[in-house]
Design a protein around this motif. Structure first.
Motif, PDB file in Angstrom:
ATOM      1  N   TYR A 161      36.964 -65.143  59.834  1.00 54.55           N
ATOM      2  CA  TYR A 161      35.772 -65.919  59.531  1.00 54.55           C
ATOM      3  C   TYR A 161      36.093 -67.300  58.990  1.00 54.55           C
ATOM      4  O   TYR A 161      35.196 -68.080  58.705  1.00 54.55           O
ATOM      5  CB  TYR A 161      34.886 -65.164  58.531  1.00 54.55           C
ATOM      6  CG  TYR A 161      34.520 -63.788  59.016  1.00 54.55           C
ATOM      7  CD1 TYR A 161      33.915 -63.610  60.251  1.00 54.55           C
ATOM      8  CD2 TYR A 161      34.806 -62.655  58.265  1.00 54.55           C
ATOM      9  CE1 TYR A 161      33.584 -62.345  60.718  1.00 54.55           C
ATOM     10  CE2 TYR A 161      34.476 -61.396  58.717  1.00 54.55           C
ATOM     11  CZ  TYR A 161      33.871 -61.251  59.951  1.00 54.55           C
ATOM     12  OH  TYR A 161      33.554 -60.006  60.414  1.00 54.55           O
ATOM     13  N   ASP A 162      37.369 -67.615  58.830  1.00 56.16           N
ATOM     14  CA  ASP A 162      37.774 -68.890  58.262  1.00 56.16           C
ATOM     15  C   ASP A 162      37.590 -69.994  59.301  1.00 56.16           C
ATOM     16  O   ASP A 162      38.100 -69.909  60.406  1.00 56.16           O
ATOM     17  CB  ASP A 162      39.233 -68.824  57.816  1.00 56.16           C
ATOM     18  CG  ASP A 162      39.603 -69.939  56.858  1.00 56.16           C
ATOM     19  OD1 ASP A 162      38.692 -70.656  56.392  1.00 56.16           O
ATOM     20  OD2 ASP A 162      40.794 -70.087  56.583  1.00 56.16           O
ATOM     21  N   GLY A 163      36.865 -71.005  58.940  1.00 55.35           N
ATOM     22  CA  GLY A 163      36.587 -72.119  59.829  1.00 55.35           C
ATOM     23  C   GLY A 163      35.167 -72.576  59.625  1.00 55.35           C
ATOM     24  O   GLY A 163      34.511 -72.228  58.649  1.00 55.35           O
ATOM     25  N   VAL A 164      34.676 -73.354  60.558  1.00 59.96           N
ATOM     26  CA  VAL A 164      33.333 -73.910  60.492  1.00 59.96           C
ATOM     27  C   VAL A 164      32.543 -73.395  61.679  1.00 59.96           C
ATOM     28  O   VAL A 164      33.058 -73.342  62.791  1.00 59.96           O
ATOM     29  CB  VAL A 164      33.377 -75.459  60.542  1.00 59.96           C
ATOM     30  CG1 VAL A 164      31.982 -76.059  60.543  1.00 59.96           C
ATOM     31  CG2 VAL A 164      34.225 -76.015  59.418  1.00 59.96           C
ATOM     32  N   ILE A 165      31.292 -73.022  61.440  1.00 61.30           N
ATOM     33  CA  ILE A 165      30.385 -72.695  62.538  1.00 61.30           C
ATOM     34  C   ILE A 165      29.185 -73.616  62.399  1.00 61.30           C
ATOM     35  O   ILE A 165      28.684 -73.839  61.288  1.00 61.30           O
ATOM     36  CB  ILE A 165      29.992 -71.203  62.554  1.00 61.30           C
ATOM     37  CG1 ILE A 165      29.162 -70.881  63.814  1.00 61.30           C
ATOM     38  CG2 ILE A 165      29.304 -70.780  61.281  1.00 61.30           C
ATOM     39  CD1 ILE A 165      29.046 -69.390  64.103  1.00 61.30           C
ATOM     40  N   ILE A 166      28.756 -74.198  63.526  1.00 62.06           N
ATOM     41  CA  ILE A 166      27.734 -75.235  63.496  1.00 62.06           C
ATOM     42  C   ILE A 166      26.890 -75.156  64.758  1.00 62.06           C
ATOM     43  O   ILE A 166      27.372 -74.730  65.809  1.00 62.06           O
ATOM     44  CB  ILE A 166      28.395 -76.627  63.326  1.00 62.06           C
ATOM     45  CG1 ILE A 166      27.366 -77.721  63.049  1.00 62.06           C
ATOM     46  CG2 ILE A 166      29.282 -76.964  64.507  1.00 62.06           C
ATOM     47  CD1 ILE A 166      27.978 -79.026  62.543  1.00 62.06           C
TER      48      ILE A 166
END
Length: 185
Positions: A161-166
């Motif tokens: 889940y590490d990171g960016v969601i946009i």
């Protein structure tokens, strides 16, 4: 998690206090990005050009190259600066193969974006994963994007889940993006 976050903040504060010259004279640090475009063949399947535009905007923001820095409110002028971070699309995958750093992944998860839509993560110790989706689920209505703080994904089970969601229309200033939403990333 609160304890881990406090430890991280203290570590950073201690390092900054002990290394003021390193901050001023530091070499530029490059962060390889991997964009995972989660789509169902609609407008959320943004173009590679739109992704490259978003990376260019990130670099403007983090390197103080914005044309509008003179318009920053006086009370914030001493807080802006070049943080010596450069973002670039990954050019090698984890196996050493050439890549554009952009994946287009067909999945209905694009309509219920959230952690469940973070597909095909690349190793977080080598890449910053960015996922784009068409919509977030009902529990995230009104959100343009999100990321977790490092302590929140410290456990191995949370690593994917590490990171960016946009949202895809908040990426870049061209295509489905716009000048008013392009700096969300």
């Amino acid at each position: 998690i609160v304890i881990e976050e406090a430890k991280l903040k203290q570590y950073v504060a201690d390092w900054i206090a002990a290394n003021p010259d390193n901050l001023r004279d530091a070499a530029q640090y490059t962060i390889p990005l991997v964009f995972h475009i989660i789509h169902d063949y609609g407008t959320e399947n943004i173009t590679d050009a739109q992704v490259r535009d978003a990376v260019s905007i990130l670099n403007e923001d983090y390197q103080k190259m914005n044309a509008d820095t003179s318009a920053v409110a006086l009370s914030f002028k001493n807080l802006i600066g070049n943080v010596k971070v450069q973002f670039r699309l990954a050019n090698k995958d984890n196996s050493g193969n050439c890549t554009t750093g952009i994946e287009h992944i067909h999945s209905l998860s694009t309509y219920q974006g959230g952690d469940n839509a973070k597909l095909n993560d690349w190793p977080r110790n080598k890449y910053l994963n960015v996922w784009t989706v068409k919509e977030f689920g009902a529990d995230l209505l009104g959100v343009a994007g999100y990321a977790y703080l490092p302590p929140d994904v410290a456990a191995a089970s949370q690593a994917p889940y590490d990171g960016v969601i946009i949202l895809s229309n908040y990426v870049g200033s061209i295509g489905t993006g716009s000048g008013t939403t392009s700096r969300s990333l």
